[in-house]
Every structure is written in C-alpha cells, then in structure tokens.
Design a protein around this motif. Sequence first.
Motif, PDB file in Angstrom:
ATOM      1  N   THR A  87     -11.484  76.431 139.973  1.00  0.00           N
ATOM      2  CA  THR A  87     -10.728  77.667 140.188  1.00  0.00           C
ATOM      3  C   THR A  87     -10.116  78.125 138.864  1.00  0.00           C
ATOM      4  OG1 THR A  87     -10.193  76.951 142.438  1.00  0.00           O
ATOM      5  CG2 THR A  87      -8.832  78.705 141.493  1.00  0.00           C
TER       6      THR A  87
ATOM      7  N   THR B  90      -6.616  84.391 140.877  1.00  0.00           N
ATOM      8  CA  THR B  90      -7.691  83.408 140.711  1.00  0.00           C
ATOM      9  C   THR B  90      -9.047  84.072 140.934  1.00  0.00           C
ATOM     10  OG1 THR B  90      -7.952  82.694 143.008  1.00  0.00           O
ATOM     11  CG2 THR B  90      -6.121  81.726 141.757  1.00  0.00           C
ATOM     12  N   ASP B  91     -10.066  83.363 140.505  1.00  0.00           N
ATOM     13  CA  ASP B  91     -11.418  83.915 140.659  1.00  0.00           C
ATOM     14  C   ASP B  91     -12.031  83.567 142.012  1.00  0.00           C
ATOM     15  OD1 ASP B  91     -11.794  81.221 140.293  1.00  0.00           O
ATOM     16  OD2 ASP B  91     -13.553  81.449 139.001  1.00  0.00           O
ATOM     17  N   ARG B  92     -11.227  83.112 142.943  1.00  0.00           N
ATOM     18  CA  ARG B  92     -11.764  82.847 144.278  1.00  0.00           C
ATOM     19  C   ARG B  92     -11.651  84.108 145.137  1.00  0.00           C
ATOM     20  NH1 ARG B  92     -13.554  77.966 145.794  1.00  0.00           N
ATOM     21  NH2 ARG B  92     -13.039  76.217 144.451  1.00  0.00           N
ATOM     22  N   PRO B  93     -12.641  84.353 145.987  1.00  0.00           N
ATOM     23  CA  PRO B  93     -12.645  85.597 146.765  1.00  0.00           C
ATOM     24  C   PRO B  93     -11.560  85.606 147.840  1.00  0.00           C
ATOM     25  CG  PRO B  93     -14.415  84.169 147.491  1.00  0.00           C
ATOM     26  CD  PRO B  93     -13.803  83.499 146.298  1.00  0.00           C
TER      27      PRO B  93
ATOM     28  N   PRO C  14     -11.421  86.797 151.521  1.00  0.00           N
ATOM     29  CA  PRO C  14     -12.244  87.314 152.618  1.00  0.00           C
ATOM     30  C   PRO C  14     -11.540  88.404 153.419  1.00  0.00           C
ATOM     31  CG  PRO C  14     -11.461  85.086 153.097  1.00  0.00           C
ATOM     32  CD  PRO C  14     -11.069  85.383 151.699  1.00  0.00           C
TER      33      PRO C  14
ATOM     34  N   SER D 270      -8.345  86.507 144.300  1.00  0.00           N
ATOM     35  CA  SER D 270      -7.229  86.370 145.232  1.00  0.00           C
ATOM     36  C   SER D 270      -6.017  85.862 144.467  1.00  0.00           C
ATOM     37  CB  SER D 270      -7.583  85.408 146.374  1.00  0.00           C
ATOM     38  OG  SER D 270      -7.988  84.168 145.858  1.00  0.00           O
ATOM     39  N   ALA D 271      -4.862  86.103 145.018  1.00  0.00           N
ATOM     40  CA  ALA D 271      -3.627  85.742 144.328  1.00  0.00           C
ATOM     41  C   ALA D 271      -2.989  84.527 144.982  1.00  0.00           C
ATOM     42  CB  ALA D 271      -2.657  86.912 144.357  1.00  0.00           C
ATOM     43  N   LEU D 272      -2.291  83.778 144.163  1.00  0.00           N
ATOM     44  CA  LEU D 272      -1.511  82.654 144.658  1.00  0.00           C
ATOM     45  C   LEU D 272      -0.116  82.817 144.065  1.00  0.00           C
ATOM     46  CD1 LEU D 272      -1.769  79.993 146.286  1.00  0.00           C
ATOM     47  CD2 LEU D 272      -2.215  78.831 144.130  1.00  0.00           C
TER      48      LEU D 272
ATOM     49  N   ARG E 207     -18.777  81.278 147.632  1.00  0.00           N
ATOM     50  CA  ARG E 207     -17.607  80.668 147.001  1.00  0.00           C
ATOM     51  C   ARG E 207     -16.464  80.654 148.017  1.00  0.00           C
ATOM     52  NH1 ARG E 207     -15.559  78.814 142.639  1.00  0.00           N
ATOM     53  NH2 ARG E 207     -13.748  79.640 141.556  1.00  0.00           N
ATOM     54  N   ALA E 208     -15.869  79.526 148.169  1.00  0.00           N
ATOM     55  CA  ALA E 208     -14.788  79.393 149.144  1.00  0.00           C
ATOM     56  C   ALA E 208     -13.568  80.168 148.673  1.00  0.00           C
ATOM     57  CB  ALA E 208     -14.434  77.919 149.317  1.00  0.00           C
ATOM     58  N   SER E 209     -12.864  80.735 149.625  1.00  0.00           N
ATOM     59  CA  SER E 209     -11.626  81.435 149.281  1.00  0.00           C
ATOM     60  C   SER E 209     -10.546  80.409 148.976  1.00  0.00           C
ATOM     61  CB  SER E 209     -11.187  82.329 150.432  1.00  0.00           C
ATOM     62  OG  SER E 209     -10.771  81.519 151.520  1.00  0.00           O
ATOM     63  N   LEU E 210      -9.517  80.867 148.264  1.00  0.00           N
ATOM     64  CA  LEU E 210      -8.408  79.963 147.950  1.00  0.00           C
ATOM     65  C   LEU E 210      -7.712  79.509 149.236  1.00  0.00           C
ATOM     66  CD1 LEU E 210      -7.086  78.727 145.517  1.00  0.00           C
ATOM     67  CD2 LEU E 210      -5.562  80.685 145.388  1.00  0.00           C
TER      68      LEU E 210
END
Lengths: 447, 322
Positions: free
Chosen positions: A131, A149-152, A154, A161-163, B223-226
Amino acid sequence: MTAAPDPFDVIVVGAGPAGSAAALAVARAGLRVALLERGPFPGSKNMYGGVIYGRVLDQVIPNWWDEIPIQRWITRRGTMILTPTQSLCLDFRSQTWAGPPYNGATALRPDFDAWLAAKAEAAGSVLVTSTVATDVVRDPSGRVVGVVTDRPDPATGASTSALRARVVIACDGVNSFIAKAAGLYPGASEQAEHTTLGVKEVLRLPRESIEQRFNLTGREGADFEVVGCTMDVPGGGFLYTNLDTISVGVVLHLPGLAASKHRPEEILAGFKAHPSIAPFVAGGEIVEYSAHLIPEGGYDQIPTLAGDGLLVAGDAAGLCLAAGVWLEGVNFAIGSGLAAGATAVEAIRSGDTTAARGLAGYRARLEANFVLADHKKLRRVPEFLLSGRAQFQYPQLTCDVVEDLFTVRNPAPKQGIARLAWKSARRSRVRLRDLARDGWTAIRSYG
Amino acid sequence: MSVALAVCWKLVARRFEVDALTGTVTVDRHSLGPSPADEAALEWALRIADAADAADAADRAHRVAPSDGVGPADGVSPSVSPVEGAGRGVAPLERSTVTVVCVGPAAADAMLREALASGASAAVRIDGLPDDAPSPVVAHQLAGVVDGSHLVVCGNASLDRGSASVPAFLAAELGVGQALGVVTIDVTTGVVERRLDGGRRERLRLGSPVVISVEGGPVRLRRASLAGVLAARDQPVGVVVAASAARLTVSERVDPVVVRRGPYRPRPRVLSPPSAELTPLERILALTGALVDRSPPRLVHLEPEEAAAEIVGQLRTWGYLP
C-alpha cells in the motif's frame, strides 16, 4: 473518495526501521496505529548502510541480540584509502564485539525489517503491506489528518482511498511522498545536491571462502569503508560480509555522477577490479543488484521535521550520518522513529497536534539524544567529504607519502616523513592553506 | 439466481532459487502466496458472482417495476434492497458466495485473508496434509469442502509443482464435468475458451456443477480496498482437519458442450541457418528443401465438387480446418 470508517490514532507510513520503531512506540502506549508499507513485506528492498548498530534498541527490546536476525557480528572494521594503483587500510579488530552486548551487525533487510515490524505488530500495530501513501489528507485548517493510499475505494469507484488519523508519521524514505506533499522538502535540484546514489551487489560465495578471505570465524563479520574508488565522481565504497554472501558497492554524489557521464555499474565494476578488492570478491556469483538514494546533506540539510498533524523520521528526514569513519543510518532511523512515536502519543493525549505546540517536542527530543547531537557535531563533514580535496587530492597525497616511506632507495639515505609529505603535497597540488583549514575542520568535527 | 462458487488456492513460494549443480530448491519465505493462476481463478469467480448478482437484481427490478411504474426504463437503479423486495412479495436478494479453499499450513491464513480482502465471502483451510501430498489426495480433501458449489474454479497450475492435475482429480472426485486450461470466460453466457494441445482453442458452454481451471495471464486479481484489507484482518478463516474433510455427496455429472473448436494451426518450424561455408546456391537449397527426397505429390483428377471436397478433406487431415 471517502474515509475509512474506523480511523486510527496514528498512521505510520513506511515499515522500515524508522516506521516500525515509531509504530512500536505508539502501540506500546496503547494507541491505535496503522503501519503502511509499500512493499509486499517489510524490508523488501535490501539496501542500507552496511552495519546495524543496535545499541539504540537496548531501552525498547531488552537482550535484543538474542533474537535479532543478523548475518554476522562485526568484529573487524576497516577504513581504506585507494588510488588506482595503491591502497592504505586502517584495519581494526576487537573480539569484545564478538559477544554480548555486541556493537554492530550485518543483516539482510528482509529479515531485520520483518523482525522489527513483527515487534510492532505484536504490540498492537496494524501492518498493511503493498500500500503506497501517495498524498496527505488535510482538514479545512490545513492540518494533516490522514493519507491518500493507492488502494481503490469500492464505494465511489475511485482508484484511491483515504485513511484518517490524528497524527501521520512519514517514514517513507529519502524521496518521501508524504513530506513532499506536505511541503516540507526543498526543491528537487537542491535535494539532489545533497543526495548520493548507492549501488550494491550481493555476491554469493561459500561461507568457508568468506571466512578465509576476511580472516573470520563463526559469526564474526568484517566491514570496510573505502574512499578514492569512484573514478572522478565524489563518493565512496563499501564491502561487508554476510553469512554466505558479501555486499560490495559504491556511493556516488548525484551531481558528480551526472557530470561524469559514467554509469554506476561501470564505477562499481572498477571498484571490484581494484587489486585490493578483487581478491575479496573473486568468483562471487551476483545474486542481487540494487540501488538506493541516500540523504547525505547532514545537519544543515535536514528538512522541517514537523507540520501540523505530521512528523517526519528516518531517511525521509535526512537522518543518515555519512561522516567518513562513521556511516550509519539504521540506528538513526530507529532513534528518530522512537522519538516520533513518543511525541505523537504525547500530542494526542494533550489534544494538540499542531507543529507549534503538541508536536514541537519532537525536535527537542532528537536534539537531546544522539540523532541530532551527532549530526550537529559533524555538520561540516558531509561537505568536506564530498569535496575534491578529500576525494582525490588527500587520498593520493596519503598513499604517496606511505609509498615513499616504504620505498627503499639505497644507496640514497632515507628521508624524513615531513620532507616526504611536503614533496607529496606539491606533487598532489595540495595547498597548505587548504590542508590547515581542513585539518581544523576535522579537529572540530571529530575531536 | 445467486450462485455458490468455490475457488481452490495453494500456498507456494513465488520466488525461489534452484542450485544448478545439486537441484536444491531454496524458497524465499517472504514470497509465500498464491500462484498467478490461482489469483486469476479468484478474479474470474468474483466476476461471475458479480454478473450473477447483477442479473438477479435486474430480474427482480423487472418483476417489481410493473406494480409502481418505477424501473430501469425510468433511469432508476435496478438494484432492489432485500427489505424493499420482501415488501413487494419478492424474496430477499441472496448474494452469490465465493469461498476460497486451501490445503496448507497455518502460514496460508495470511494468503487467505488477502482473498477475503479482495472480495471472497469465506475462506477455509484444510490442515494436516503434508506439503508433498499427491494430487489425488489433495483433490479428495478439497472435494469434501467444495462439494455442492455450482462452480469450482482452480488455477491451471501452481508455481511449485505445476502438474496441473488437481483440477482434473477434483472433477473426478466430485463426479462433475471439467474444463481445463481456460483462457477466457464470458461471465454472462457461461461460455469459456480453453487452450488445446498444438495451439488449438475450443469454446465450451458449461453446465453446472463443473470444475474449471484457468490460466494466470489473461486477468489479474483486483486490488483489494483498504477497508477490505482492514476488515479481512478480523474475518475468521475456517479450518478443517484433513482427516475429517470427507466427501459429502456426489453431484450428477454434466459434461460441457463443445460449441466450437478452432482450426489446428501448427507451430512454425524452426530452421537452423545453413553453414556460412556453403555457396549461396547451396544455402538456398538448404533453406527451401528443394531437390530433397520427400513424399511425392498426389495428382487427382476429379469433378470440381469432388475436387473441392478432396482439398477440404486434405486440409482437415493436415489440421488447417476443423
């Protein structure tokens, strides 16, 4: 883009030594911490300064030497000066370093980083691998409140997506996306001016061959730092032993490398072919080749270490000590990571995560311990070490003096060292004024 | 209609070294995970599940719409919530399930959580078999868990042993049809295209239940989501002890129907370059094969229609036509 529903108190970006140490400090304080790692596992990029000095771990992991996954304990430490045809080596050995509490060790980063990250996980950190944190999330006041982050996502179909968290600790290496996004770094050209490129080969050899060549037994290891081996590019070289491999590489000043038109691998090949190095590496099978940027600007080039809601540690903060006889990075990363974690905990508990108040203690912590104290003491060294005199003239001068000293020219009588040095200085075009000034710098820094 | 899908994974080392002299394999323990083909299997299963659920939702919307005049034609989302559906006499929407099953040690749990993060509904690990358990044994244990699924998707071959035999043994254990070496799947029609020997392909329309194995190249696992990664950390991984993972039922066998079989296209022959010491004429002769003894050409005298049939037959014999 939406925030994850379950925010953390702290997000640490990068599960290297700095990041895992920071996460360990936060988790042990009972706060929720996410440890983001861009690689598939911590330590997936096997690059570091050569020796890990674990004394910094004494306070956080008692008897760490009983469990740390090292390759060899360093008992032989050398500093070499090379010219194309000469070499001079200060070779020191201490068996004191062969037993607890030890001094330094070589390790493979996939093993060491995974071990330290596992400590952070065991303390309660949530490790998320593969990630990349690409940007910071700010609240309306501009305070950093998370990372992108570079994670999608959905829910929105977005590719990022943000954390969110109350404090972000950037430990994402020399080219920190987070510190850049937060505006803590200088311009690219200024950063390049104080950055070197390290290139390294890991060569496989039979364990017995390594121990014979380096005069070692058991888990003893050797580490050599080298100057004058990088053609016309300011930099240095290194050679150290792992269990059944050796690591050999060069560190090259980026602007000098660009101006020289030499390829890094060409310079490394030249280093390996030097008569003093070739016997150590002969017959080694290359099992790994890697490259990494190193921040070598020292104290004067350390960026702003804290922003509102943000701390920077490790290589991301330029905390790498390249001071000739000392080449250390991992211990400074761990030290700064621990300080960042402790500062974040204090700030969160006080309810103030601004740089001016809640996080202001970070720099004070670093100034009070070895991390910034060492950098401050040696602040003039990086510029001196990368200068033409230190790189080319002084190695030649030193080797010439020693060669003259040991050359027997009978029937001519022997000459005094002062006379030899004077002759060599003239031959090397070293000015006494520069020699005196550099000598004074050395005394102030190392004295 | 919702579907129950099972995906079979295996924990393998994705980076390893082989000693050229001794043949000793040294694995990189940091690289443990599923093979690319296994990841593709999960991706196909998730796509099939998504398509089935979308079709189900559209069908429900179509059935609900006439009563209130609201439906896809009005530009409203076709999805119907279970509560809404129940209120209108339509059974609650039952989502398709994708269960990932793995025969392996506890170290495989991290890999299975990656599958959960990517969208799998459940994960089951079958414990207690040795690493070198033969394929029929592995298939027997898998069958005990995946039996009852509408579709079982496996990777074509694992990176370590790569015998590609487990899916076939699994189909035999379950007594269901199989389609191995699948390259693409039309998730709406259920038609798959698979690779045959000699570079040929064929398309199959699958019945259910069936076991398919897919190649790793055509698709990559999403790709899995966070949020998915974080949620998967707390999701349980079911563990079944191998000895008790007995087969439950035998489904009725449904063989795939061959829709189309592509022409045989022989691979090009590799010709070694002739020696440079030959003369140009000799090199040309060597390259073209002229003046070399071979099967004599066959001369036939036929009517046009028969001649055409003869040519087509010969092409079919050579494999140029199906």
